[in-house]
Enzyme design. Sequence first.
Site, PDB file in Angstrom:
ATOM      1  N   LYS A   1       0.757  -1.133   0.157  1.00 32.75           N
ATOM      2  CA  LYS A   1      -0.028  -0.077  -0.066  1.00 32.75           C
ATOM      3  C   LYS A   1       0.944   1.260  -0.041  1.00 32.75           C
ATOM      4  O   LYS A   1       0.417   2.367  -0.582  1.00 32.75           O
ATOM      5  CB  LYS A   1      -0.820  -0.060   1.143  1.00 32.75           C
ATOM      6  CG  LYS A   1      -1.880  -1.095   1.362  1.00 32.75           C
ATOM      7  CD  LYS A   1      -3.138  -0.901   0.359  1.00 32.75           C
ATOM      8  CE  LYS A   1      -4.302  -1.541   0.434  1.00 32.75           C
ATOM      9  NZ  LYS A   1      -5.062  -1.732  -0.589  1.00 32.75           N
TER      10      LYS A   1
ATOM     11  N   GLU B   1     -10.224   5.907   2.209  1.00 32.93           N
ATOM     12  CA  GLU B   1     -11.075   4.824   2.798  1.00 32.93           C
ATOM     13  C   GLU B   1     -10.167   3.616   3.245  1.00 32.93           C
ATOM     14  O   GLU B   1      -9.099   3.652   2.859  1.00 32.93           O
ATOM     15  CB  GLU B   1     -12.128   4.248   1.677  1.00 32.93           C
ATOM     16  CG  GLU B   1     -11.399   3.197   0.732  1.00 32.93           C
ATOM     17  CD  GLU B   1     -10.395   3.922  -0.093  1.00 32.93           C
ATOM     18  OE1 GLU B   1     -10.137   4.965  -0.026  1.00 32.93           O
ATOM     19  OE2 GLU B   1      -9.699   3.036  -0.513  1.00 32.93           O
TER      20      GLU B   1
ATOM     21  N   SER C   1       2.278  -9.752  -0.367  1.00 31.98           N
ATOM     22  CA  SER C   1       1.764  -8.214  -0.447  1.00 31.98           C
ATOM     23  C   SER C   1       1.859  -7.637   0.782  1.00 31.98           C
ATOM     24  O   SER C   1       2.158  -6.532   0.832  1.00 31.98           O
ATOM     25  CB  SER C   1       0.383  -8.041  -1.139  1.00 31.98           C
ATOM     26  OG  SER C   1      -0.347  -8.754  -0.297  1.00 31.98           O
TER      27      SER C   1
END
Lengths: 413, 273
Positions: A92, A114, A383
């Site tokens: 991210k 969000e 990830s």
Amino acid sequence: MPSKADLTPRKGAFGAYGGRYVSELLVPALDELEEARKTIVRSSSFKREFRETLREWAGRPTPLTYVANFSKLCNLQVYLKREDLLHGGAHKTNNVVGQGILAKRMGKKRIIAETGAGQHGVATAMVGARLGFETVVYMGARDVERQAPNVKRMQLCGATVVPVETGSQTLKDAINEALRDWTANLENTHYLLGTVCGPDPFPRLVRDFHRVIGKEAKQQWGDRVGGLPRAVVACVGGGSNAIGIFKAFEKDREVDLVGVEPGGHGLESGEHGATLSKGTVGLLHGARTSVMQDPFGQILEPHSVAAGLDYPGVGPEHAYLRDIGRARYEWATDDEAIEAFETLARTEGIIPAFESAHAIAYAMKAVKLGHYEPGARILINCSGRGDKDLDTYRKLYGHRIGGGVSGAKGAHA
Amino acid sequence: MSLVHLQEAFRAKKHHLSAFLVLGDPTLEVSFELAKKAIELGATMLEVGIAYGDPSADGPAIQKANLRAMAAEAHTEAAFGVMRRIHEAFPHVPMNLLVYGNLVHARGFERFVDEALAAGASSLLVPDILFEEGEELRAVCKAKGLGHAELAGPLTTPKRLVRLAKTIDAYLYLVAFQGVTGARTGGGDAIGELVTRVSAGVDVPVCVGFGLSSGEQVGKVFDSGARVAVVGSYLANAIEAGVNAGPIGDGRHVVESFAKAFAPLAETAKRYG
């Protein structure tokens, strides 16, 4: 089922998917962002700052790790791209660094985001702190409860976390609320969307900030292993980590691109988030894409043990890659993901995020399913790291924790 | 009903007060009673919505209206049922349908437009199918005779307003405030300036909504050149107050709460021809 001919997206289309399905009131913001994408993001000074921040603040490049013990179990040769080692604990960070620098250069004072599992919220709060933004994170009220440690991390970085009480009180409602905030405050606010969904230009903008994952992995593979992997595997919720690693290999037709969706309690149960395997074409959060919906077009609530995959839509580019046959989408159930989570921890000392564990679970069954010959070389995008999931794991699967603490019986900790 | 009826209404009367109702809020039956009451008090048009679980352009009042209607199982077919009843009772009152894109998309454009016309709709506004993405839907509406409306806001550029207006055959729905739906007090002068500017720039009827909550605002909107004033969130709040006052039953107290809120606005509107 609506026919494809019914509606063809124009703005930023990926075949029959993508587009801008938002209110007219958001047009000024989307036009401004698209203009910034074309000018600012393409400038060499932006690229330099992006690269340097990723290196010095976020810890890129992340390693490529050969996992020998796990490979033996899978009957494959498995390499992990270690996005779990990126600052913040997941891929991210690539996107928030990119959009954060962009928002700064656009002159915005405030960023909103969000979050579902909280990972994107934490990443946004971190970059908001570094770049000096007022940061507001919308999070479904149910998720605020489920992900308490991440709420604390966001607050520690100075962000305001707003619990969203409407609708199903999860990720999709948090996105609705962020869109509402943005509509009202677009002049001073950037909406830092966390995945490759949403109206154009977000799917392209976010994808391009994650391309670094695939670029690095391909380079590392060439240097260390040679040739190309047989398959590149990544989990898919909204699909940003997957698109980020896929893009570098898209033109290498001999490389399979495999997305792994959350199978929840099984695809027959209806309780899953396998949007590409079981969804139908719809409009959600500004894009035409594959969506989980009822026959009237009401959005359904998905299920996954991994909150980050718990989304009823998917990035429009994935729907396109599926349709043209360039990527394949499989799924792993909650149980399979948890088994993979435990297995990787026990065999390699790497605790993956529940989300990433779905990709790892696929590797554990790929040879058995006959998808790959034994010994095939596979690249998996790990990830994120699983620290954030330990509370959930302890609650749901705690009885399975082996090993034990020496002398734990009756001892006072 | 079709676009023709809306055009007739615009020829017959210059100013129209419209009540926005989510069909099925708070129940299918009471929703019909609310439409009836609005028309009796002086609404000469209705804006009707079909409940959607993800109303991203709406503020809290209309979000809750959507949730109440969904709890009453007011899905697309049931909502069309309420519309048919309203249309049979008040055949000359145009009903403008405001509905989120995925409900139209899921049904298929042709089928949705056919059903909307059969239920008595005059026009259709889909707030989240942006003008650039709306060509197919506009073509279907045009072919079948359903009016087509577009949204515009305070930040919509004059050039874009002209482009939007060119394709519109029903009206331009001007959002009075940059933001989501929600009743707002004051802002009269700013709304007035906006409405004057937009009305002067386009040659289609301008309808103003998003936040009107007083007779004064309605008057200001008409004085500035708008043909339709829509009241939505303010009425949704009144419905909520009625629902919270006790069991819905025959809905009498919901209708009373609604009427008390709407009457002063309707009185103002009556002063306009």
